[in-house]
Design a protein around this motif. Structure first.
Motif, PDB file in Angstrom:
ATOM      1  N   LEU A 158       0.873  -1.309  -0.128  1.00 42.20           N
ATOM      2  CA  LEU A 158       0.016  -0.157   0.004  1.00 42.20           C
ATOM      3  C   LEU A 158       1.005   1.205   0.033  1.00 42.20           C
ATOM      4  O   LEU A 158       1.971   1.268   0.717  1.00 42.20           O
ATOM      5  CB  LEU A 158      -0.915  -0.008   1.312  1.00 42.20           C
ATOM      6  N   ASP A 159       0.268   2.250  -0.871  1.00 45.20           N
ATOM      7  CA  ASP A 159       1.517   3.757  -0.923  1.00 45.20           C
ATOM      8  C   ASP A 159       0.570   4.230   0.078  1.00 45.20           C
ATOM      9  O   ASP A 159      -0.595   4.344   0.090  1.00 45.20           O
ATOM     10  CB  ASP A 159       1.036   4.065  -2.404  1.00 45.20           C
ATOM     11  N   ASP A 161       0.257   7.392   0.213  1.00 44.55           N
ATOM     12  CA  ASP A 161      -0.453   8.588  -0.673  1.00 44.55           C
ATOM     13  C   ASP A 161      -1.681   8.075  -1.133  1.00 44.55           C
ATOM     14  O   ASP A 161      -2.787   8.848  -1.570  1.00 44.55           O
ATOM     15  CB  ASP A 161       0.240   9.050  -1.770  1.00 44.55           C
ATOM     16  N   ASN A 162      -2.126   6.936  -0.944  1.00 42.90           N
ATOM     17  CA  ASN A 162      -3.373   5.940  -1.502  1.00 42.90           C
ATOM     18  C   ASN A 162      -4.390   5.602  -0.457  1.00 42.90           C
ATOM     19  O   ASN A 162      -5.409   5.331  -0.768  1.00 42.90           O
ATOM     20  CB  ASN A 162      -3.081   4.965  -2.402  1.00 42.90           C
ATOM     21  N   VAL A 163      -4.055   6.112   0.904  1.00 41.45           N
ATOM     22  CA  VAL A 163      -4.845   5.870   1.935  1.00 41.45           C
ATOM     23  C   VAL A 163      -5.965   6.773   1.866  1.00 41.45           C
ATOM     24  O   VAL A 163      -5.904   8.114   1.846  1.00 41.45           O
ATOM     25  CB  VAL A 163      -4.225   6.115   3.303  1.00 41.45           C
ATOM     26  N   THR A 164      -7.165   6.353   1.695  1.00 42.54           N
ATOM     27  CA  THR A 164      -8.428   7.039   1.713  1.00 42.54           C
ATOM     28  C   THR A 164      -9.099   6.679   3.015  1.00 42.54           C
ATOM     29  O   THR A 164      -9.056   5.664   3.596  1.00 42.54           O
ATOM     30  CB  THR A 164      -9.064   7.057   0.546  1.00 42.54           C
ATOM     31  N   THR A 167      -9.976   3.176   2.410  1.00 42.23           N
ATOM     32  CA  THR A 167      -9.260   2.362   2.908  1.00 42.23           C
ATOM     33  C   THR A 167      -9.239   2.093   4.269  1.00 42.23           C
ATOM     34  O   THR A 167      -9.154   0.873   5.068  1.00 42.23           O
ATOM     35  CB  THR A 167      -7.640   2.973   2.830  1.00 42.23           C
TER      36      THR A 167
END
Length: 240
Positions: A158-159, A161-164, A167
């Motif tokens: 998991l990047d 910056d891609n945690v939303t 997520t």
């Protein structure tokens, strides 16, 4: 019963408070109140689908409830086991899917097996989705979710910056369960007590002075009717 189905909350969460006070006010041991409260759970579960509720989540035992006396904690754990054993056939026959949220690791092994068994047995039921929070705390849940995300980042899956929001929601105990529309707390207390802290960010709240053993389907119907008159804007501006 509300007549406009679009105004009915699809997911109702309940902080069932006041069992102990109900009993001690009558000069009885606190566990008598918990047993009476379990009977009330059966009534509310039975009436919920007829009131238009699709998802019902109840707060049975918090991460903080371990601070209570050993007698009360053991009594509650025994009550949970008996409820699952005695209600399994009825819940299955009435189309109720039952599942649990919270950290199970501290629970008795037999209780854990009963929980897993009824979850499997009722997994295909769709009339009502009943979720029971046992050894559950909102902060504990978020911490456990954070560890899962941190592990995924550390392993390169998991990047950061891609945690939303999605997520986070996907690694909570309530993954695949919609957020509550309405949270009800009985007994007159006006706090959330570490319950569904992430999920209830935009839920409506109702605080009733009624102690849980006295909370009736009729009162639930009245609360649902009041919910139908609320204007839920989810942070948006009021219409001009």
């Amino acid at each position: 019963m509300p007549s406009d189905s679009s105004s009915v909350p699809q997911h109702v969460a309940i902080i069932m408070d006041g069992n102990g006070r109900w009993a001690t006010g009558r000069g009885w041991p606190r566990l008598v109140g918990h047993r009476k409260g379990a009977e009330r759970v059966k009534q509310i579960v039975r009436c919920a689908p007829d009131l238009g509720i699709k998802w019902l989540t109840i707060y049975a035992f918090s991460t903080e409830n371990w601070k209570r006396s050993t007698e009360e904690v053991l009594g509650l754990m025994g009550l949970f086991s008996r409820y699952i054993e005695r209600e399994a056939d009825r819940l299955s026959a009435e189309g109720v899917r039952m599942r649990f949220i919270g950290d199970r690791s501290r629970l008795d092994e037999r209780l854990q097996k009963l929980m897993a068994g009824i979850e499997t047995r009722t997994a295909n039921n769709t009339r009502l989705n009943l979720t029971v929070a046992i050894n559950y705390g909102g902060r504990d849940e978020i911490i456990r979710a954070g560890r899962k995300i941190a592990q995924a980042v550390a392993e390169g899956r998991l990047d950061p910056d891609n945690v939303t929001e999605s997520t986070v929601s996907d690694v909570l105990d309530t993954a695949n369960i919609p957020d509550p529309d309405l949270v009800i707390r009985t007994s007159g207390e006006t706090r959330v007590s570490n319950f569904l802290l992430w999920q209830a960010a935009y839920a409506e709240y109702e605080f009733t002075p009624t102690l849980w053993p006295d909370f009736s389907p009729a009162e639930l119907a009245l609360i649902l009717a009041r919910f139908g008159g609320r204007d839920r804007r989810f942070g948006g501006a009021e219409p001009a």
